[in-house]
Design a protein around this motif. Structure first.
Motif, PDB file in Angstrom:
ATOM      1  N   GLY A 131       0.823  -1.208   0.000  1.00 55.78           N
ATOM      2  CA  GLY A 131       0.000   0.000   0.000  1.00 55.78           C
ATOM      3  C   GLY A 131       0.857   1.259   0.000  1.00 55.78           C
ATOM      4  N   GLU A 132       1.938   1.210   0.765  1.00 55.87           N
ATOM      5  CA  GLU A 132       2.842   2.374   0.828  1.00 55.87           C
ATOM      6  C   GLU A 132       3.469   2.661  -0.526  1.00 55.87           C
ATOM      7  OE1 GLU A 132       5.983   2.021   3.803  1.00 55.87           O
ATOM      8  OE2 GLU A 132       4.400   1.804   5.315  1.00 55.87           O
ATOM      9  N   GLU A 133       3.917   1.580  -1.187  1.00 59.27           N
ATOM     10  CA  GLU A 133       4.532   1.764  -2.515  1.00 59.27           C
ATOM     11  C   GLU A 133       3.522   2.341  -3.508  1.00 59.27           C
ATOM     12  OE1 GLU A 133       7.909  -1.757  -1.997  1.00 59.27           O
ATOM     13  OE2 GLU A 133       5.939  -2.263  -2.792  1.00 59.27           O
ATOM     14  N   ARG A 134       2.279   1.861  -3.435  1.00 61.10           N
ATOM     15  CA  ARG A 134       1.251   2.404  -4.344  1.00 61.10           C
ATOM     16  C   ARG A 134       1.021   3.886  -4.059  1.00 61.10           C
ATOM     17  NH1 ARG A 134      -3.264   1.353  -7.932  1.00 61.10           N
ATOM     18  NH2 ARG A 134      -2.098  -0.508  -8.456  1.00 61.10           N
ATOM     19  N   ALA A 135       0.891   4.220  -2.747  1.00 59.88           N
ATOM     20  CA  ALA A 135       0.620   5.617  -2.376  1.00 59.88           C
ATOM     21  C   ALA A 135       1.747   6.531  -2.839  1.00 59.88           C
ATOM     22  CB  ALA A 135       0.423   5.716  -0.872  1.00 59.88           C
ATOM     23  N   ALA A 136       2.969   5.976  -2.876  1.00 60.56           N
ATOM     24  CA  ALA A 136       4.121   6.790  -3.279  1.00 60.56           C
ATOM     25  C   ALA A 136       4.310   6.788  -4.798  1.00 60.56           C
ATOM     26  CB  ALA A 136       5.378   6.265  -2.584  1.00 60.56           C
ATOM     27  N   GLY A 137       3.378   6.177  -5.533  1.00 60.06           N
ATOM     28  CA  GLY A 137       3.490   6.153  -6.997  1.00 60.06           C
ATOM     29  C   GLY A 137       4.574   5.216  -7.488  1.00 60.06           C
ATOM     30  N   THR A 139       4.346   1.775  -7.815  1.00 61.87           N
ATOM     31  CA  THR A 139       3.839   0.446  -8.178  1.00 61.87           C
ATOM     32  C   THR A 139       4.644  -0.164  -9.331  1.00 61.87           C
ATOM     33  OG1 THR A 139       1.619   0.989  -7.418  1.00 61.87           O
ATOM     34  CG2 THR A 139       1.795  -0.811  -8.995  1.00 61.87           C
ATOM     35  N   TRP A 170      -1.781  -4.954  -0.448  1.00 61.91           N
ATOM     36  CA  TRP A 170      -2.846  -4.304   0.321  1.00 61.91           C
ATOM     37  C   TRP A 170      -4.213  -4.940   0.058  1.00 61.91           C
ATOM     38  CZ3 TRP A 170      -6.067  -2.326  -3.408  1.00 61.91           C
ATOM     39  CH2 TRP A 170      -5.491  -2.065  -4.652  1.00 61.91           C
ATOM     40  N   ASP A 182      -7.697  -1.008 -12.126  1.00 64.75           N
ATOM     41  CA  ASP A 182      -6.346  -1.029 -11.541  1.00 64.75           C
ATOM     42  C   ASP A 182      -5.673  -2.375 -11.799  1.00 64.75           C
ATOM     43  OD1 ASP A 182      -6.440   1.556 -10.652  1.00 64.75           O
ATOM     44  OD2 ASP A 182      -6.905   1.047  -8.566  1.00 64.75           O
TER      45      ASP A 182
END
Ligand code: PGA
Length: 254
Positions: A131-137, A139, A170, A182
């Protein structure tokens, strides 16, 4: 291809009942265009193998993990050779629970993938961002790193025959499934990455699954996407009736 990852659920008696139930429910038309695999815990494999072979059930035997060595002083581990001797055909490699809970590195994933191939089995290579990696763009960066580490050096023909499961961390076991859009975006990116590592033919041929909170209600939405070729199902695969509904919802309509 629809695969049921049982994780650490069902002892060998429960496995027997579940697979027998699965065999009764799955009709020839259900498996005419969908490959169905189950991935029970190690202690169940012999039981499931015997049942599937004796009753000719339309279910492919899979495993959840293995060591990358054929034998040796590796207490508690199971070798790919042992799985191959049991008739296991698909092995999940680098599931996010292996990576995050048991410290499986990208290098260990690559070695395990090679070991599975060496024994004539097919890997289901799992990749996915947190989830953190996705939120930080990040992916695509994460997917690309996982794919490059696992696939570099593999024969393009072997890559073409593999399965890759895109499983955003996530979405696993959270009920918070990715949207079909997605999932498609990520699966398309996986396909393009495979093309750049192993060539266009391998990219087109490889089967890509989505995994993460798949159920009978959302399965068809994923399968309608052009780059989603299958599903890796955890919780909803434990019950034969719900798993068969997912298989039915996954039959190609195009
Ligand atoms: P889930 O697990 O379907 O329970 O989210 C999927 C998986 O981990 O393969």
């Amino acid at each position: 291809m629809v695969s049921g990852n049982w994780k650490m659920h069902h002892d060998h008696i429960e496995a027997l009942h579940t697979v027998r139930d699965l065999g009764l429910r799955l009709k020839p038309e259900d498996v005419a265009r969908v490959d169905v695999s189950v991935h029970p815990p190690f202690t169940d494999l012999r039981t499931v193998q015997t049942l599937v072979e004796a009753d000719r059930l339309p279910v492919i035997l899979g495993a959840q993990h293995c060591n990358d060595h054929d034998r040796g002083a590796f207490t508690g581990e199971v070798s790919p050779q042992m799985l191959a001797r049991l008739g296991v055909r698909y092995v999940v490699v680098g599931h996010s629970e292996r990576r995050h809970l048991f410290g499986m590195s990208d290098e260990a994933v690559a070695a395990t993938l090679a070991a599975v191939l060496r024994h004539g089995m097919t890997p289901i290579l799992c990749v996915g961002e947190t989830g953190e990696e996705r939120a930080a763009g990040r992916t695509e960066e994460r997917l690309s790193a996982q794919l490059t580490a696992a696939l570099t050096g593999a024969e393009p023909a072997a890559v073409a025959a593999m399965v890759i499961a895109y499983e955003p961390v996530w979405a696993i076991g959270t009920g918070n499934a990715a949207t079909a859009v997605d999932a498609e975006d990520a699966c398309l990116f996986v396909r393009q990455s495979v093309e750049s590592v192993a060539g266009a033919e391998a990219g087109q041929a490889i089967r890509i699954q989505y995994g993460g909170s798949v159920n009978a209600e959302n399965a068809a939405d994923y399968m309608a996407e052009p780059d989603v070729d299958g599903l890796l199902v955890g919780g909803a695969s434990l019950d034969a009736a719900s798993f068969v509904e997912i298989v039915r919802a996954s039959a190609p309509r195009r």
